[in-house]
Design a protein around this motif. Structure first.
Motif, short mmCIF file in Angstrom:
data_model
loop_
_atom_site.label_atom_id
_atom_site.label_comp_id
_atom_site.label_asym_id
_atom_site.label_seq_id
_atom_site.Cartn_x
_atom_site.Cartn_y
_atom_site.Cartn_z
N THR A 11 0.83 -1.21 0.00
CA THR A 11 0.00 0.00 0.00
C THR A 11 0.86 1.26 0.00
O THR A 11 0.58 2.21 -0.75
CB THR A 11 -0.93 0.00 1.22
OG1 THR A 11 -1.81 -1.13 1.15
CG2 THR A 11 -1.75 1.27 1.29
N LEU A 12 1.90 1.27 0.83
CA LEU A 12 2.80 2.43 0.85
C LEU A 12 3.48 2.62 -0.49
O LEU A 12 3.57 3.75 -1.01
CB LEU A 12 3.84 2.25 1.96
CG LEU A 12 4.90 3.36 2.06
CD1 LEU A 12 4.26 4.73 2.26
CD2 LEU A 12 5.87 3.05 3.20
N ALA A 13 3.92 1.53 -1.10
CA ALA A 13 4.57 1.63 -2.41
C ALA A 13 3.61 2.16 -3.47
O ALA A 13 4.01 2.93 -4.34
CB ALA A 13 5.11 0.27 -2.83
N THR A 14 2.35 1.77 -3.38
CA THR A 14 1.36 2.25 -4.35
C THR A 14 1.20 3.76 -4.28
O THR A 14 1.03 4.43 -5.31
CB THR A 14 0.00 1.55 -4.10
OG1 THR A 14 0.17 0.13 -4.25
CG2 THR A 14 -1.05 2.03 -5.09
N THR A 15 1.27 4.32 -3.07
CA THR A 15 1.15 5.78 -2.94
C THR A 15 2.31 6.52 -3.57
O THR A 15 2.21 7.72 -3.84
CB THR A 15 1.05 6.19 -1.46
OG1 THR A 15 2.30 5.92 -0.80
CG2 THR A 15 -0.07 5.45 -0.76
N LEU A 16 3.41 5.82 -3.82
CA LEU A 16 4.59 6.46 -4.40
C LEU A 16 4.57 6.48 -5.92
O LEU A 16 5.34 7.23 -6.54
CB LEU A 16 5.86 5.74 -3.93
CG LEU A 16 6.12 5.69 -2.42
CD1 LEU A 16 7.38 4.87 -2.14
CD2 LEU A 16 6.25 7.07 -1.85
N LEU A 17 3.71 5.67 -6.53
CA LEU A 17 3.75 5.52 -7.98
C LEU A 17 3.50 6.84 -8.70
O LEU A 17 4.23 7.20 -9.64
CB LEU A 17 2.73 4.47 -8.43
CG LEU A 17 2.99 3.03 -7.96
CD1 LEU A 17 1.89 2.10 -8.50
CD2 LEU A 17 4.36 2.54 -8.42
N GLY A 18 2.48 7.58 -8.27
CA GLY A 18 2.17 8.84 -8.94
C GLY A 18 3.29 9.85 -8.83
O GLY A 18 3.77 10.38 -9.85
N PRO A 19 3.76 10.16 -7.61
CA PRO A 19 4.85 11.13 -7.48
C PRO A 19 6.12 10.71 -8.22
O PRO A 19 6.79 11.55 -8.82
CB PRO A 19 5.08 11.19 -5.97
CG PRO A 19 3.76 10.82 -5.37
CD PRO A 19 3.19 9.80 -6.30
N LEU A 20 6.44 9.43 -8.18
CA LEU A 20 7.64 8.98 -8.89
C LEU A 20 7.47 9.11 -10.40
O LEU A 20 8.39 9.53 -11.12
CB LEU A 20 7.97 7.53 -8.52
CG LEU A 20 8.50 7.30 -7.09
CD1 LEU A 20 8.59 5.81 -6.79
CD2 LEU A 20 9.86 7.96 -6.90
N SER A 21 6.29 8.77 -10.89
CA SER A 21 6.03 8.91 -12.32
C SER A 21 6.12 10.37 -12.76
O SER A 21 6.66 10.67 -13.82
CB SER A 21 4.65 8.34 -12.65
OG SER A 21 4.36 8.46 -14.03
N GLU A 22 5.62 11.27 -11.92
CA GLU A 22 5.71 12.69 -12.23
C GLU A 22 7.16 13.16 -12.30
O GLU A 22 7.46 14.14 -13.01
CB GLU A 22 4.95 13.49 -11.19
CG GLU A 22 3.43 13.30 -11.26
CD GLU A 22 2.71 13.98 -10.11
OE1 GLU A 22 3.41 14.66 -9.31
OE2 GLU A 22 1.48 13.84 -10.01
N ARG A 23 8.06 12.48 -11.58
CA ARG A 23 9.48 12.81 -11.63
C ARG A 23 10.17 12.13 -12.80
O ARG A 23 11.39 12.25 -12.97
CB ARG A 23 10.15 12.37 -10.33
CG ARG A 23 9.72 13.15 -9.09
CD ARG A 23 10.41 14.50 -8.99
NE ARG A 23 11.84 14.39 -8.90
CZ ARG A 23 12.53 14.29 -7.75
NH1 ARG A 23 11.86 14.27 -6.61
NH2 ARG A 23 13.84 14.22 -7.75
N GLY A 24 9.41 11.40 -13.61
CA GLY A 24 9.99 10.74 -14.78
C GLY A 24 10.60 9.39 -14.50
O GLY A 24 11.29 8.82 -15.35
N VAL A 25 10.35 8.83 -13.31
CA VAL A 25 10.92 7.54 -12.94
C VAL A 25 10.22 6.42 -13.70
O VAL A 25 8.98 6.36 -13.74
CB VAL A 25 10.81 7.30 -11.42
CG1 VAL A 25 11.22 5.87 -11.06
CG2 VAL A 25 11.68 8.31 -10.66
#
Length: 459
Positions: A11-25
């Motif tokens: 669940t914690l990792a899922t919350t990171l997907l959007g912000p990381l994607s916005e950073r181009g990861v």
């Protein structure tokens, strides 16, 4: 590790997907540091991060016996190819890598397939020893200094990539754009840099970071080196953290700073004047470190190259002694400026280098310090000169001895130290001993120049 914990990690990792994607990861690399000090990696596409967080990624048990050159030092039973572990990233520490666009990084813990901790995972070992220290009401703040040399030569050759005198402004001017990018990338990676300057050797630079808890400090040490190497690659420079990049001159250290705290009070300050303010607990911890330092050399100075750096009068801390601001003592007492000691006072261990696994370094220091605390150990008299100028009789009278001079001597000291080997456990201790002795055998009769060249790019 039960299903509830796996679900929480996912669940914690899922919350990171959007912000990381916005950073181009687009990809996430997760690393552990092996018993030779090499960061080993597995990676997944970003969208696989929740699954990675919950279930990890496979990793061979053989990595516990990987030498720096990727030779597997077997135990003679032929079991190195059998078995698998799970590398489980700590998703609380996922960091986009500014010097490697498209990538993020996270440190990993290693578990058996059934979810039980792997007994040779340095990060889990350190976490358990931090808990043991906290059980006595003490927390630790720690940091690792990073020294490195940049080279502009193609291939494996070495040509200093920046010019100018040691500690000179001319070198900083020459490296201005590169240095700016290093500082920018580290800031974007959440690293607090406290100092940055040209160092002594040709092409050498150094930075210091803010202290953290020991696990975070070890993580930061791995992250900082990753970022520095990434920035160098983008500038066409190759980065060496080796303790001896070239045989003449000084090498790269990996000095460790630690302070102990109880209820917001620094135990390295406010105590007896004859010990420069160390409290009784601060002194006992430091005395434990000093007592067990010969054994800890097998962890903190883990390779043959480490002992090319260990020369008296080279600020490498070759003597097992301590002193106030004595850069030739293995343990240097740092009080900070008057009025700042309550926050700044710490001890610096100068005899370690960056080929070490930082998790094992901090684990060893805590194990040694806990032994000192349990026996209320006392420090010997401090040394206020370079020990190399003292006669053999004076050294003996002061109880000052040289630290191990070879990796074989360090391995023997490690094997003979029940405090350190008990803290590390039989499996991990056996791997460390096998690797140190294998490397000594590998380089037996090899010239210093060839040893330095063989390990120059190890990281």
């Amino acid at each position: 590790m039960d299903q509830t914990e796996r679900d929480a990690r996912s669940t914690l990792a899922t919350t990171l997907l959007g912000p990381l994607s916005e950073r181009g990861v687009v990809g996430v690399a997760t690393t552990f540091v092996d018993n030779s000090g090499v960061a080993r990696v597995k990676s997944v596409p970003l969208e696989r991060l929740p699954h990675l967080a919950a279930w990890g990624v496979g990793s061979s048990v053989s990595f516990d016996r990987f030498r720096f050159d990727d030779w597997i030092v077997g135990a003679g039973e032929g079991r190195e190819a059998v078995g698998d572990l799970r590398m489980m990233p700590d998703v609380r520490r996922v960091v986009p890598l500014a010097a490697q666009p498209g990538w993020a990084w996270a440190p990993a813990d290693r578990y058996a397939q059934d979810g039980s901790p792997h007994p040779q995972c340095g990060r889990l070992l350190l976490s358990s020893l931090v808990s043991a220290l906290q059980a006595s009401g003490i927390t630790m703040k720690a940091a690792v200094e990073i020294e490195w040399v940049v080279s502009s030569a193609p291939g494996d050759d070495l040509v200093p990539g920046v010019s100018g005198p040691a500690y000179g402004m001319a070198r900083l001017v020459d490296a201005s754009d590169y240095s700016r990018d290093v500082l920018t990338a580290l800031a974007e990676s959440g690293v607090t840099v406290e100092q940055f300057h040209p160092e002594y050797a040709p092409g050498q630079l150094e930075l210091s970071v803010a202290p953290e808890d020991p696990v975070s400090a070890a993580d930061t040490s791995v992250l900082v080196r990753t970022v520095i190497a990434g920035v160098g690659a983008r500038h066409g420079l190759r980065t060496s953290f080796s303790p001896k990049v070239a045989v003449p001159g000084v090498g790269n250290g990996g000095h460790v700073h630690v302070s102990l705290w109880r209820d917001g009070t620094n135990l390295m300050a406010g105590g007896a004047a004859e010990h420069f303010g160390l409290s009784p607990d601060g002194e006992a911890f430091a005395a434990g470190v000093l007592t067990h330092l010969p054994a800890l050399m097998a962890v903190g100075a883990p390779g043959v190259t480490s002992y090319l750096r260990h020369l008296p009068s080279h600020w490498a801390g070759t003597y097992a002694c301590w002193g106030l601001e004595n850069r030739e003592a293995a343990v240097r007492m740092v009080t900070g400026s008057p009025g700042a000691s309550s926050s700044a006072a710490n001890i610096e261990v100068k005899c370690f280098d960056l080929h070490a696994n930082p998790y094992l370094v901090f684990a060893g220091l805590i194990a040694a310090g806990l032994a000192g605390l349990s026996s209320s150990s006392r420090l010997p008299d401090p040394v206020d000169v370079d020990p190399a100028v003292l006669s053999a009789d004076e050294l003996e009278a002061r109880g000052v001895r040289l630290l191990p001079r070879t990796v074989t001597d360090a391995a023997d000291a490690f094997e003979a130290d029940p405090v350190v080997t008990s803290a590390f456990g039989s499996d991990l201790s056996a791997s460390i001993l096998a690797l140190r002795r294998s490397e000594a055998q590998l380089f037996d009769g090899v010239s210093d120049e060839d040893v330095a060249a063989s390990t120059r790019w190890q990281r």
